[in-house]
Scaffold this active site. Sequence first.
Site, PDB file in Angstrom:
ATOM      1  N   TRP A 115       0.825  -1.216   0.000  1.00  0.00           N
ATOM      2  CA  TRP A 115       0.000   0.000   0.000  1.00  0.00           C
ATOM      3  C   TRP A 115       0.857   1.263   0.000  1.00  0.00           C
ATOM      4  CZ3 TRP A 115      -4.231  -1.132  -2.041  1.00  0.00           C
ATOM      5  CH2 TRP A 115      -4.974  -2.261  -1.679  1.00  0.00           C
ATOM      6  N   ASP A 185      -1.786   6.734   6.160  1.00  0.00           N
ATOM      7  CA  ASP A 185      -2.810   5.801   5.704  1.00  0.00           C
ATOM      8  C   ASP A 185      -3.075   4.872   6.880  1.00  0.00           C
ATOM      9  OD1 ASP A 185      -4.339   3.786   4.648  1.00  0.00           O
ATOM     10  OD2 ASP A 185      -2.941   3.234   3.058  1.00  0.00           O
ATOM     11  N   LYS A 209     -12.270  -1.940   6.766  1.00  0.00           N
ATOM     12  CA  LYS A 209     -11.522  -2.827   7.646  1.00  0.00           C
ATOM     13  C   LYS A 209     -12.060  -2.720   9.073  1.00  0.00           C
ATOM     14  CE  LYS A 209      -8.637  -3.269   4.084  1.00  0.00           C
ATOM     15  NZ  LYS A 209      -7.817  -2.365   3.299  1.00  0.00           N
TER      16      LYS A 209
HETATM   17  C1  LIG Z   1      -7.240  -1.893   2.142  1.00  0.00           C
HETATM   18  C2  LIG Z   1      -6.183  -0.885   2.188  1.00  0.00           C
HETATM   19  C3  LIG Z   1      -6.043   0.089   1.180  1.00  0.00           C
HETATM   20  C4  LIG Z   1      -6.910   0.119  -0.049  1.00  0.00           C
HETATM   21  O1  LIG Z   1      -8.151   0.574   0.269  1.00  0.00           O
HETATM   22  P1  LIG Z   1      -9.282   0.794  -0.842  1.00  0.00           P
HETATM   23  O2  LIG Z   1     -10.388   1.331   0.007  1.00  0.00           O
HETATM   24  O3  LIG Z   1      -9.570  -0.540  -1.444  1.00  0.00           O
HETATM   25  O4  LIG Z   1      -8.771   1.763  -1.823  1.00  0.00           O
HETATM   26  C5  LIG Z   1      -5.049   1.033   1.324  1.00  0.00           C
HETATM   27  N1  LIG Z   1      -4.238   1.049   2.384  1.00  0.00           N
HETATM   28  C6  LIG Z   1      -4.336   0.127   3.368  1.00  0.00           C
HETATM   29  C7  LIG Z   1      -3.401   0.207   4.530  1.00  0.00           C
HETATM   30  C8  LIG Z   1      -5.308  -0.861   3.300  1.00  0.00           C
HETATM   31  O5  LIG Z   1      -5.409  -1.766   4.278  1.00  0.00           O
END
Ligand SMILES: *Cc1c(COP(=O)(O)O)cnc(C)c1O
Length: 378
Positions: A115, A185, A209
């Site tokens: 990511w 993030d 999540k």
């Molecule tokens: C799942 C995830 C993403 C991607 O998220 P989307 O909502 O599918 O764009 C980005 N960063 C992390 C840390 C994630 O766990």
Amino acid sequence: MLKDRKARPQGVGQSRIHNFGAGPAVLPLSVMQEVQEALPNLDGSGFGLCEISHRSATFQSVVDSAMARIRRVLSVPDDYTILFLQGGASLQFYMTALNLLKPDEQADFLETGGWSKKAIGEANRVGIPHNIWSDSENGFRSVPSDSDYTVSEDSIYFHYTSNNTLMGTQYHHLPDSGGKPRVVDASSDIAGVPIDVSAHDIIYAGAQKNLGPSGVTLVILSPWALARAQENSDAGRLPTMLDYTVHASKGSLFNTPNTFGIFVLDCVFKWLEENGGLEGAIARNRAKSSLIYEELDSDEMWIPHAEKSSRSVMNVTWRCANEELESVFLSEAETAGLGGLKGHRSVGGIRASLYNGCPIESVKALVEFMRDFSERYS
Ligand SMILES: *Cc1c(COP(=O)(O)O)cnc(C)c1O
């Protein structure tokens, strides 16, 4: 052949599986029941949850409630802005850079997994990302300590990924940003681990999540971040839908938001407030992950992926010493009512995601299954 979604085998849906999926992920059962009640009739308005105008007073109170709860649970400072956007964390990879950087400006990134790599790739379309630390050669088994990297003097901000969902690694400290604004993030650990919101300038997280369903992204902006966005907006550099100031000035209702997702978010934060707030979630997540790590450390059947000091409490990743047994493990687990355990293809093996909605009973069931499996196959 396409199967009719309704033509499922008898029994599926009758009882809930122990869901260890990485996202969209398990939510508290009480939240699912609240959603069920609101679907045909939201808060007694007579309008169903998916059938009500985002401009109605009934829905406005859902937005207000969700924002107020987030502010309380995460201790968001009064002068920070909370947004509910769409496009997932993946859009934020680009949108953060677009709003914060001006042409030819730089930002620093710590590369701790797939990511953060994508975040760097998107920032590269806007400005100049510096990858100041990477664990790619070590298979992304760790996150850095402060002395492992140097923040660039010329960078506008510093970006990191607080929990690496695919790799199962996580920071257990606030990474030093060399005095630069922090952008994080936090998709897979927001509201599940300690976070000092005031020490960040942008926090973004896809909801699917720890917070709710897919299709809604929580973004928290400091006054500095909003001011940078305003400068880029004034210069005409931001497409309307990618302009934080547009969404901020309309209270996240510039265009039709994910009304369903925002409602679920409100329910999840209400559930958090009723269950010990952020502190409660932190304690439960520590307890859940310890149960599995203790098992992994005490049996040579298993090989944990992450280095000890970087272990995630949200996503636990491991291999079987005999890799041929992994597919057997996964299929037997599914039969035993334990689902979503397949590791991400970049790591392989097994991954148990233990987000806020995952009850400790599920984790106990998993540990019991691991012991039984190990006895039978070692
Ligand atoms: C799942 C995830 C993403 C991607 O998220 P989307 O909502 O599918 O764009 C980005 N960063 C992390 C840390 C994630 O766990």
